[in-house]
Design a protein around this motif. Sequence first.
Motif, PDB file in Angstrom:
ATOM      1  N   GLY A  84      -4.152   1.960  -0.961  1.00 59.92           N
ATOM      2  CA  GLY A  84      -5.640   1.785  -1.473  1.00 59.92           C
ATOM      3  C   GLY A  84      -5.693   0.929  -2.873  1.00 59.92           C
ATOM      4  O   GLY A  84      -6.743   0.486  -3.111  1.00 59.92           O
ATOM      5  N   LEU A  85      -4.928   1.542  -3.580  1.00 61.63           N
ATOM      6  CA  LEU A  85      -5.031   0.914  -4.934  1.00 61.63           C
ATOM      7  C   LEU A  85      -3.986  -0.144  -5.411  1.00 61.63           C
ATOM      8  O   LEU A  85      -4.568  -0.645  -6.584  1.00 61.63           O
ATOM      9  N   LEU A  86      -2.989  -0.566  -4.867  1.00 61.44           N
ATOM     10  CA  LEU A  86      -2.364  -1.694  -5.334  1.00 61.44           C
ATOM     11  C   LEU A  86      -3.004  -2.910  -5.364  1.00 61.44           C
ATOM     12  O   LEU A  86      -2.963  -3.944  -6.129  1.00 61.44           O
ATOM     13  N   GLY A  87      -3.844  -3.355  -3.912  1.00 64.83           N
ATOM     14  CA  GLY A  87      -4.728  -4.383  -4.163  1.00 64.83           C
ATOM     15  C   GLY A  87      -5.603  -4.730  -5.224  1.00 64.83           C
ATOM     16  O   GLY A  87      -5.848  -5.626  -5.971  1.00 64.83           O
ATOM     17  N   PRO A  88      -6.367  -3.446  -5.548  1.00 68.80           N
ATOM     18  CA  PRO A  88      -7.376  -3.441  -6.632  1.00 68.80           C
ATOM     19  C   PRO A  88      -6.465  -3.702  -8.020  1.00 68.80           C
ATOM     20  O   PRO A  88      -7.101  -4.285  -9.035  1.00 68.80           O
ATOM     21  N   LEU A  89      -5.453  -3.254  -8.260  1.00 61.67           N
ATOM     22  CA  LEU A  89      -4.572  -3.095  -9.365  1.00 61.67           C
ATOM     23  C   LEU A  89      -4.131  -4.622  -9.643  1.00 61.67           C
ATOM     24  O   LEU A  89      -4.236  -5.354 -10.862  1.00 61.67           O
ATOM     25  N   LEU A  90      -3.557  -5.639  -8.477  1.00 63.27           N
ATOM     26  CA  LEU A  90      -3.215  -6.858  -8.839  1.00 63.27           C
ATOM     27  C   LEU A  90      -4.212  -7.885  -8.467  1.00 63.27           C
ATOM     28  O   LEU A  90      -3.995  -9.032  -8.991  1.00 63.27           O
ATOM     29  N   HIS A  91      -5.385  -7.868  -7.847  1.00 67.90           N
ATOM     30  CA  HIS A  91      -6.366  -8.720  -7.745  1.00 67.90           C
ATOM     31  C   HIS A  91      -7.277  -8.674  -9.228  1.00 67.90           C
ATOM     32  O   HIS A  91      -7.548  -7.854  -9.662  1.00 67.90           O
ATOM     33  N   PRO A  92      -7.425 -10.127  -9.562  1.00 73.51           N
ATOM     34  CA  PRO A  92      -8.253 -10.105 -10.839  1.00 73.51           C
ATOM     35  C   PRO A  92      -9.669  -9.355 -10.617  1.00 73.51           C
ATOM     36  O   PRO A  92      -9.996  -8.847 -11.946  1.00 73.51           O
ATOM     37  N   ALA A  93     -10.113  -9.545  -9.802  1.00 74.60           N
ATOM     38  CA  ALA A  93     -11.700  -9.124  -9.727  1.00 74.60           C
ATOM     39  C   ALA A  93     -12.110  -8.674  -8.432  1.00 74.60           C
ATOM     40  O   ALA A  93     -13.079  -9.350  -7.735  1.00 74.60           O
ATOM     41  N   PRO A  94     -11.473  -7.868  -7.703  1.00 76.34           N
ATOM     42  CA  PRO A  94     -11.838  -7.300  -6.335  1.00 76.34           C
ATOM     43  C   PRO A  94     -13.327  -6.796  -6.328  1.00 76.34           C
ATOM     44  O   PRO A  94     -13.582  -6.112  -6.891  1.00 76.34           O
ATOM     45  N   ARG A  95     -13.841  -7.160  -5.100  1.00 74.29           N
ATOM     46  CA  ARG A  95     -15.245  -6.748  -4.827  1.00 74.29           C
ATOM     47  C   ARG A  95     -15.501  -5.937  -3.392  1.00 74.29           C
ATOM     48  O   ARG A  95     -16.028  -5.064  -3.160  1.00 74.29           O
ATOM     49  N   THR A  96     -14.686  -7.018  -2.385  1.00 76.98           N
ATOM     50  CA  THR A  96     -14.834  -6.439  -1.205  1.00 76.98           C
ATOM     51  C   THR A  96     -13.554  -6.247  -0.280  1.00 76.98           C
ATOM     52  O   THR A  96     -12.619  -6.802  -0.713  1.00 76.98           O
ATOM     53  N   GLY A  97     -13.297  -5.153   0.402  1.00 77.08           N
ATOM     54  CA  GLY A  97     -12.100  -4.714   0.961  1.00 77.08           C
ATOM     55  C   GLY A  97     -12.412  -4.418   2.569  1.00 77.08           C
ATOM     56  O   GLY A  97     -13.279  -3.960   2.962  1.00 77.08           O
ATOM     57  N   LEU A  98     -11.187  -4.751   3.194  1.00 75.23           N
ATOM     58  CA  LEU A  98     -11.030  -3.957   4.559  1.00 75.23           C
ATOM     59  C   LEU A  98      -9.691  -3.294   4.675  1.00 75.23           C
ATOM     60  O   LEU A  98      -8.960  -3.583   4.239  1.00 75.23           O
ATOM     61  N   VAL A  99      -9.956  -1.956   5.354  1.00 71.52           N
ATOM     62  CA  VAL A  99      -8.836  -1.222   5.642  1.00 71.52           C
ATOM     63  C   VAL A  99      -8.562  -1.241   7.119  1.00 71.52           C
ATOM     64  O   VAL A  99      -9.724  -0.790   7.777  1.00 71.52           O
ATOM     65  N   ILE A 100      -7.382  -1.419   7.633  1.00 65.57           N
ATOM     66  CA  ILE A 100      -7.062  -1.344   9.115  1.00 65.57           C
ATOM     67  C   ILE A 100      -6.597   0.057   9.120  1.00 65.57           C
ATOM     68  O   ILE A 100      -5.481   0.333   8.955  1.00 65.57           O
ATOM     69  N   GLY A 101      -7.045   1.153   9.910  1.00 69.22           N
ATOM     70  CA  GLY A 101      -6.555   2.510  10.038  1.00 69.22           C
ATOM     71  C   GLY A 101      -7.142   3.326   9.042  1.00 69.22           C
ATOM     72  O   GLY A 101      -6.932   3.193   7.841  1.00 69.22           O
ATOM     73  N   LEU A 102      -7.864   4.200   9.537  1.00 69.19           N
ATOM     74  CA  LEU A 102      -8.524   5.216   8.709  1.00 69.19           C
ATOM     75  C   LEU A 102      -7.524   6.362   8.325  1.00 69.19           C
ATOM     76  O   LEU A 102      -7.314   6.870   7.240  1.00 69.19           O
ATOM     77  N   GLY A 103      -6.956   7.033   9.365  1.00 64.44           N
ATOM     78  CA  GLY A 103      -5.887   8.469   8.977  1.00 64.44           C
ATOM     79  C   GLY A 103      -6.546   9.204   8.228  1.00 64.44           C
ATOM     80  O   GLY A 103      -7.570   9.718   8.347  1.00 64.44           O
ATOM     81  N   THR A 104      -5.753   9.591   7.369  1.00 63.28           N
ATOM     82  CA  THR A 104      -6.291  10.796   6.216  1.00 63.28           C
ATOM     83  C   THR A 104      -7.344  10.223   5.263  1.00 63.28           C
ATOM     84  O   THR A 104      -7.900  11.177   4.782  1.00 63.28           O
ATOM     85  N   GLY A 105      -7.537   8.889   5.225  1.00 60.42           N
ATOM     86  CA  GLY A 105      -8.851   8.262   4.603  1.00 60.42           C
ATOM     87  C   GLY A 105      -8.326   8.243   2.964  1.00 60.42           C
ATOM     88  O   GLY A 105      -9.297   7.637   2.335  1.00 60.42           O
TER      89      GLY A 105
END
Length: 814
Positions: free
Chosen positions: A310-331
């Motif tokens: 959940g956090l690696l993408g926001p860490l590496l992307h310069p300016a993330p705004r929107t995201g899609l997560v496939i699979g909820l699980g523990t949330g």
Amino acid sequence: MSAQPDRLGIVCLASGTVGFVFFLMEIVWYRMLGPLLGGTTYTFGLILCVALLGIGVGGALYALLARLVKPTLSFLAFICTLEALLIAVPYWYGDQIAFWVLHQQSQPVATFLEQVWYWFQIGAFVIFPAALVAGFQFPLLIAIAGTGKENVGKHVGWTFAANTLGAISGSIAGGFFLLPAMTAPGLWKLSVCLLLSLGLILLLTGQRWKPVSLATSLLLSLLTILMITETGPTAVWRHAGIGARRASLEDTGPNAKRNFSHTKNRQCIWEAEGRESSVAITATDSLAFIVNGKSDGNAFGDAGTQIGLGLLGPLLHPAPRTGLVIGLGTGESAGWMAAVEEMTAVDVVELEPVVLEITRRCSQINRDAQQNPKLTLHFNDAREFLLTSKQQYDLIVSEPSNPYRAGIANLYTREFYDSVSNRLNPDGLFLQWLQGYEVDDRTVQIVLQTVQSVFPEVQIWQTKARDMVLVCGKSKQAFQYQLESLQQKLKQPVLAEGLKQGWSVIDVEGILAHFVCGDRTINQLLESVSEPMNLDDRNLLEYAFAKTVGKSTRFSIHDLQNRAVQLDDDLPVSLDSESRKKVTQRRLAMQLRLGGRVHIDDGLSEEQQTRGEAFNLYLASRYLDALARFQTFQPDLSCPIETMVYAHTLAESGVPVPDELLIKVREQNPTEAAAIQAIAALQQKQPGEGLQKILDTLKLLENSPWGSRQLLDSLLFKAVSLCDLDAGYAEPLYEQLQQPFSLHRLEDNRLLVRYLIAEKIGNQQIIDSLQTMEPNAPWKEWLLEKRVRVYAAEKHPLTERARNELSQFKRASH
């Protein structure tokens, strides 16, 4: 001679009913055998083959015996009742079939064909007898519809039409309505009851029936009813992870089986039947959710992967705004991503609605994901959502189950990656979890070859000892991050908190320790092989992963990283020599934190090798030996993992823990600091101070799940030793252990320790502690004997049951 209209009508009723029931049972077989046989493509293919084989053999058998049997309604009634009995037999056997599979798994298997033969034995026992009777039954129905050569087409057509209509109705009613409402075992029993009812109707409808026929059918019906009133399959069959080879008996014999059964049923605290999957929640070290018989996520144990994704993408992307997560699980992935300050909207696609229960229960670790207004949940198939949605995303995270599960490998095909790429913004990132265990080199190469065919930039990161994340850039400019940008990102509160909890890192070097390799290493890995890509119409992974379930394989994330080190591809940014040294040290600490052993390679410096030895000795609970290694170098107190390990080692060794060291630990984790203080006090013969610090630790655990398993387990069992020293310490500890900790952390040991401490107080406390484990008390002789004595002394209602179970244990021991 033409058939009587009423005879054709009853034949159509019977034909429709047996078709309805058989397709109900198809659903039951798929849902129930998946947890035992692995739930792979091979599992479902095998079930279908066995069912068709039984039908074919049954039809051939009727052709051979047609001249010897008279096609009457009373005979059909007998056949329907016999089918009900044969369906009920595996239900009656219940968990014994699960133990049969466990026994098979304990045997050496030389070839995959031998494994298939083992699977076939289980499938044949459960399915083949009923399928054979069903195959015999259908030509009998046609024969009953009429005699001679007149109206043959009409009779065959109506019988087939009724059977087809019944089959369609059974599949729709069973899959969409009855299965979620009644559960698979409930649907199993319903199928039996429908066949018994049909048999009774046919028997009463027949114009002539003999007392012998009536008595036989009634006797079979009574026997069948007795079978389905038994317990049937429990969590041992459905949620123990047997098919995924995640279960084993600690010993041989009936008592080992009984202990296993009690343990698995005690650990299962919730279960539900969904349209897509059976889902259960277990409480062991923490909450975990079981999907179709296999754990798909442990709230605490898998936090490194789930929060990391959940956090690696926001860490590496310069300016993330929107995201899609496939699979909820523990949330955790969705909840932490949505909580990042930069993110404005996160969509989550989940196939099975009943998974929401585990998400709700994990609110303490997923930042209350369900209540976050930035998060939108869609119950849909991920591929359908990607193909029909018009939304573009900066980040897409795919966190499916293991690819060996039937259908999951469809999220690893080129066509799926194309659909992901189409939904990404130009600088977007796609992150996908990939298991690094029970997988061979060739399978990993197929995945990498396929993903590289769509994404021009690919990196591999490590989130657990055997978990990888593929980070894929839509364009070659996708990876724009530098050391400075990572440092700035780490100042964001949510990213800093999440990485501290999920990975136990507080600096960039700790983050970079999780980097495995980049494109240079991947290209070299692939240049010497010519593996085909994984395609929708040639899904190689679905079969490749399924062949290595539960097996040790050659692929190693550590070996892949060593290859990257040789190619100078083990870091995604440029670092000076001092920072590179820190990253190497952080990797040793990461290996300790993520589980497994710490790898000590020849390329490490002498100090780093000694540090690795100290870590491995710590993992083996050889604290004095570990301390001896720690004393040969200066521990790195800027690393939270090493700081905690060093402080814990000092405490266990009876050496005073410096205040400044405890302050460092407390800054990162107050629970671990309190536990270390408690152990230090106890080891230094300060029981009063030790008691207070144990109580402080347990209170902190009520509201926070974070803390080392090794450290907290040591603390719990030292609490028992403290009560052995002075029973006066037992009462406050017993009271503090009454309620589960946050996320049911350490639940197995909490229950056991609470019971052991109760023995120091009195019978009523022993009874209260046993009640939390009834009717699945640990199947150990010493506990069963104590249970009988206490229940008898207090005239407890379960006294007789306790005596009987102790007698059963002793008989099984001889």
